[in-house]
Scaffold this motif. Sequence first.
Motif, mmCIF file in Angstrom:
data_model
loop_
_atom_site.group_PDB
_atom_site.id
_atom_site.type_symbol
_atom_site.label_atom_id
_atom_site.label_comp_id
_atom_site.label_asym_id
_atom_site.label_seq_id
_atom_site.Cartn_x
_atom_site.Cartn_y
_atom_site.Cartn_z
ATOM 1 N N THR A 87 3.445 -3.413 4.922
ATOM 2 C CA THR A 87 2.588 -4.161 4.017
ATOM 3 C C THR A 87 1.452 -3.260 3.529
ATOM 4 N N PRO A 88 0.748 -3.653 2.465
ATOM 5 C CA PRO A 88 -0.421 -2.872 2.052
ATOM 6 C C PRO A 88 -1.441 -2.688 3.177
ATOM 7 N N ALA A 89 -1.588 -3.704 4.025
ATOM 8 C CA ALA A 89 -2.516 -3.574 5.155
ATOM 9 C C ALA A 89 -2.025 -2.522 6.147
ATOM 10 N N ASP A 90 -0.717 -2.489 6.395
ATOM 11 C CA ASP A 90 -0.153 -1.460 7.280
ATOM 12 C C ASP A 90 -0.390 -0.069 6.694
ATOM 13 N N LEU A 91 -0.155 0.061 5.410
ATOM 14 C CA LEU A 91 -0.344 1.357 4.756
ATOM 15 C C LEU A 91 -1.802 1.797 4.830
ATOM 16 N N ALA A 92 -2.711 0.856 4.640
ATOM 17 C CA ALA A 92 -4.136 1.189 4.724
ATOM 18 C C ALA A 92 -4.484 1.671 6.126
ATOM 19 N N ARG A 93 -3.922 1.018 7.147
ATOM 20 C CA ARG A 93 -4.196 1.440 8.526
ATOM 21 C C ARG A 93 -3.666 2.843 8.782
ATOM 22 N N VAL A 94 -2.425 3.111 8.362
ATOM 23 C CA VAL A 94 -1.838 4.434 8.565
ATOM 24 C C VAL A 94 -2.649 5.489 7.822
ATOM 25 N N TYR A 95 -3.040 5.169 6.609
ATOM 26 C CA TYR A 95 -3.817 6.122 5.812
ATOM 27 C C TYR A 95 -5.160 6.422 6.476
ATOM 28 N N GLN A 96 -5.852 5.391 6.905
ATOM 29 C CA GLN A 96 -7.185 5.584 7.475
ATOM 30 C C GLN A 96 -7.148 6.342 8.795
ATOM 31 N N ARG A 97 -6.082 6.123 9.583
ATOM 32 C CA ARG A 97 -5.987 6.771 10.891
ATOM 33 C C ARG A 97 -5.253 8.102 10.838
ATOM 34 N N GLY A 98 -4.531 8.343 9.750
ATOM 35 C CA GLY A 98 -3.605 9.461 9.729
ATOM 36 C C GLY A 98 -4.223 10.805 9.404
ATOM 37 N N THR A 99 -3.428 11.832 9.611
ATOM 38 C CA THR A 99 -3.790 13.180 9.206
ATOM 39 C C THR A 99 -3.656 13.300 7.689
ATOM 40 N N ALA A 100 -4.061 14.433 7.160
ATOM 41 C CA ALA A 100 -3.897 14.660 5.725
ATOM 42 C C ALA A 100 -2.433 14.584 5.323
ATOM 43 N N ASP A 101 -1.535 15.081 6.166
ATOM 44 C CA ASP A 101 -0.101 15.025 5.871
ATOM 45 C C ASP A 101 0.384 13.580 5.798
ATOM 46 N N GLU A 102 -0.051 12.751 6.741
ATOM 47 C CA GLU A 102 0.370 11.358 6.754
ATOM 48 C C GLU A 102 -0.241 10.586 5.588
#
Length: 230
Positions: A87-102
């Motif tokens: 979901t967009p919320a999942d993507l936002a979480r991955v983006y905020q927590r992720g590395t530059a590659d992620e």
Amino acid sequence: MTRPHPTPAAPDDAPLEEGQPPPADLRSHLTPPARDWLDRALTEASSPGPHGTTPAWELRLAEAGRRCGSAHADTARVLILDAARPTPADLARVYQRGTADERRAVLHALPGLVPGPEALPLVEDALRTNDTRLLAAAVGPYTARHLEPHLWRHAILKCLFTGVPVARVAQLAERAHGDAELARMLGDFAAERAAAGRPVPEDLHHVLALTEPAAPPHATPEAAPHGKES
């Protein structure tokens, strides 16, 4: 023997980093162990895990570089995201927590996962950075579809300022066409560079040419009426 796993098709208009194979061709570029790992990762991504735990596909995003190699990691991550359908919320979480590659993978995957403008905050965050690979991912098809004109124009200037090739900007010709405000901003940017004794990027002239409105159709003069005027 491992049965080949069908590779989900990422959107055709989602450009990856230069040198990354198209999603449909990724498996042919991988070693047998990497193919096996990708098959398992895609199977896990398409299967919901236990409630309340970190989804397996999020963990696989972090492993992709080590498992598939840096030359293929972006494509592998996009395929995993496409299989997981977050979901967009999942993507936002991955983006905020992720590395530059992620974060880059999330931006590449947006066109096929988010039909509306809900993920624009992620694009806007990426456009505030000076990470050129993140900027290149941020000006893809999702941004071309949804980013409002003022911010889109500033994204073009950011590309010129940081050296991101404008060839990475999705739908550049369509959005720049006839844009007088973008032309003004480009002229101001060029004047500032010239005044500071700095070279004007060649890409600027290319974009400036795209802002010109189409030439009006050639008007065919009406034939003069036959006979003498009275």
